[in-house]
Design a protein around this motif. Structure first.
Motif, mmCIF file in Angstrom:
data_model
loop_
_atom_site.group_PDB
_atom_site.id
_atom_site.type_symbol
_atom_site.label_atom_id
_atom_site.label_comp_id
_atom_site.label_asym_id
_atom_site.label_seq_id
_atom_site.Cartn_x
_atom_site.Cartn_y
_atom_site.Cartn_z
ATOM 1 N N ALA A 206 0.756 -1.046 0.127
ATOM 2 C CA ALA A 206 -0.165 0.100 -0.062
ATOM 3 C C ALA A 206 0.847 1.284 -0.227
ATOM 4 O O ALA A 206 0.530 2.252 -0.636
ATOM 5 C CB ALA A 206 -0.886 -0.175 1.221
ATOM 6 N N HIS A 209 1.895 1.998 -3.350
ATOM 7 C CA HIS A 209 0.755 2.206 -4.391
ATOM 8 C C HIS A 209 0.741 0.993 -5.493
ATOM 9 O O HIS A 209 0.524 1.345 -6.571
ATOM 10 C CB HIS A 209 0.920 3.365 -5.120
ATOM 11 C CG HIS A 209 1.061 4.632 -4.353
ATOM 12 N ND1 HIS A 209 -0.125 5.190 -3.714
ATOM 13 C CD2 HIS A 209 2.317 5.313 -4.000
ATOM 14 C CE1 HIS A 209 0.480 6.357 -2.869
ATOM 15 N NE2 HIS A 209 1.503 6.570 -3.290
ATOM 16 N N GLN A 214 -5.231 1.015 -5.886
ATOM 17 C CA GLN A 214 -4.190 1.980 -6.407
ATOM 18 C C GLN A 214 -3.458 1.710 -7.909
ATOM 19 O O GLN A 214 -2.660 2.146 -8.175
ATOM 20 C CB GLN A 214 -3.045 2.001 -5.444
ATOM 21 C CG GLN A 214 -3.462 2.222 -3.958
ATOM 22 C CD GLN A 214 -2.396 2.190 -2.856
ATOM 23 O OE1 GLN A 214 -1.823 1.132 -3.030
ATOM 24 N NE2 GLN A 214 -2.237 3.256 -2.434
ATOM 25 N N GLY A 216 -2.691 -1.016 -8.719
ATOM 26 C CA GLY A 216 -1.590 -2.025 -8.481
ATOM 27 C C GLY A 216 -1.023 -3.036 -9.455
ATOM 28 O O GLY A 216 0.118 -3.323 -9.698
ATOM 29 N N ASN A 219 1.332 -1.287 -11.781
ATOM 30 C CA ASN A 219 2.455 -0.534 -11.401
ATOM 31 C C ASN A 219 3.629 -1.452 -10.974
ATOM 32 O O ASN A 219 3.506 -2.491 -10.791
ATOM 33 C CB ASN A 219 2.200 0.303 -9.998
ATOM 34 C CG ASN A 219 0.928 1.390 -10.317
ATOM 35 O OD1 ASN A 219 1.186 1.805 -11.418
ATOM 36 N ND2 ASN A 219 0.259 2.043 -9.254
ATOM 37 N N TYR A 224 6.633 4.791 -12.487
ATOM 38 C CA TYR A 224 5.263 4.953 -13.349
ATOM 39 C C TYR A 224 5.363 5.106 -14.651
ATOM 40 O O TYR A 224 6.354 5.565 -15.234
ATOM 41 C CB TYR A 224 4.878 6.446 -12.445
ATOM 42 C CG TYR A 224 3.541 6.895 -12.925
ATOM 43 C CD1 TYR A 224 2.337 6.465 -12.832
ATOM 44 C CD2 TYR A 224 3.418 7.843 -14.354
ATOM 45 C CE1 TYR A 224 1.077 6.916 -13.294
ATOM 46 C CE2 TYR A 224 2.380 8.167 -14.798
ATOM 47 C CZ TYR A 224 1.020 7.675 -14.481
ATOM 48 O OH TYR A 224 0.178 8.042 -15.058
#
Length: 293
Positions: A206, A209, A214, A216, A219, A224
């Motif tokens: 968490a 992110h 989020q 995830g 990611n 990013y």
């Protein structure tokens, strides 16, 4: 004709590109975060480790009630009408959380022999009662500190979990659980599931992110946008009408299956196949060609 030094060009090209790669990696590359292990967890959050080990003994963790392919828990699967893909796969990777994540590692390490003997001699009901009672007591203790748990009938559970945590700090539990799959075992499923049952590992996710709400799925750690091609999979989970469903995974799989089928059949679906003619963007892209025509 003129002289052409191919080796000189190659050396300059490789050198320049190499410097650029190293510079960009240092500036905008993903951080090289160390792998999270049971040793890391037991050292950084011992109370959470012990609470999770207690849950594994009680059979109350997410893994214990996950259903196929790990357990046979009734009603645990995601269904979409009569479709139950999870059950169709069968219990291919059976996991007994108490045995595989606590008792067997301790046995392999030769630790807590008396506590293990007491546990083995007890009935299933007695074991569940001990572990459940200790888990509830840990939840009520200040900061979940095992040293501050109120007195009660917890059987060998406190010793089993405390010993497992102590062995994990040395790195022994990582190897003991991995050894359950054989000498040359590269399947880290049990270790990952154990980590996921606690609060420490999801908390790290968490903070970076990486959880489902989020984005995830697409990611990377500290980077990013990560695997941007997965945006469509993650998108559906961000819609409350889908993300909040108990069978969200199955719904998303179904949606992506339909979209993939539509893409494969785009040339024969009336309306879709006519879009290039109705919206001639290709004429804008290749405008010089069409201008000549």
């Amino acid at each position: 004709m003129r002289e052409y030094d191919l080796f000189k060009e190659l050396a300059i090209g490789v050198g320049v590109v190499g410097v650029l790669v190293l510079a960009l990696a240092a500036i905008v590359g993903s951080p090289d975060d160390k792998t999270i292990t049971l040793k890391t967890w037991a050292t950084a959050a011992p109370a959470d480790f012990i609470a999770t080990a207690t849950g594994e003994l009680a059979g109350t963790t997410d893994t214990a009630g996950y259903g196929p392919p790990y357990t046979t828990t009734a009603g645990a699967t995601q269904t979409l009408g009569p479709i139950d893909l999870q059950s169709m796969s069968g219990t291919r990777l059976p996991i007994d959380t108490a045995k595989d994540l606590v008792i067997t590692p301790l046995t392999t390490l030769g630790a807590a022999a008396d506590a293990r003997a007491t546990w083995a001699a007890a009935s299933d009901t007695q074991r569940t009662d001990w572990a459940t009672a200790y888990g509830e007591a840990l939840a009520k203790a200040p900061k979940g500190d095992p040293a501050k748990v109120a007195a009660g009938d917890y059987g060998p559970v406190p010793e089993l979990t405390a010993t497992l945590q102590a062995e994990a700090v040395t790195g022994g539990v990582d190897g003991a659980i991995q050894q359950e799959g054989g000498v040359f075992n590269f399947d880290y499923t049990r270790t990952i599931l154990f980590l996921g049952d606690g609060q420490y590992f999801p908390g790290l996710a968490a903070g970076m992110h990486l959880t489902g709400d989020q984005w995830g799925m697409m990611n990377e750690t500290g980077n990013y946008p990560g695997q941007s091609w997965l945006w469509l999979f993650s998108f559906w989970y961000q819609l409350p009408v889908i993300g909040d469903l108990p069978n969200a995974d199955l719904v998303v799989v179904g949606l992506m299956g339909l979209l993939t089928l539509a893409l494969a059949l785009v040339s024969v679906i009336p309306g879709l196949r006519d879009l290039p003619r109705l919206i001639p963007l290709h004429r804008l892209v290749w405008r010089s060609y069409y201008r000549q025509r």
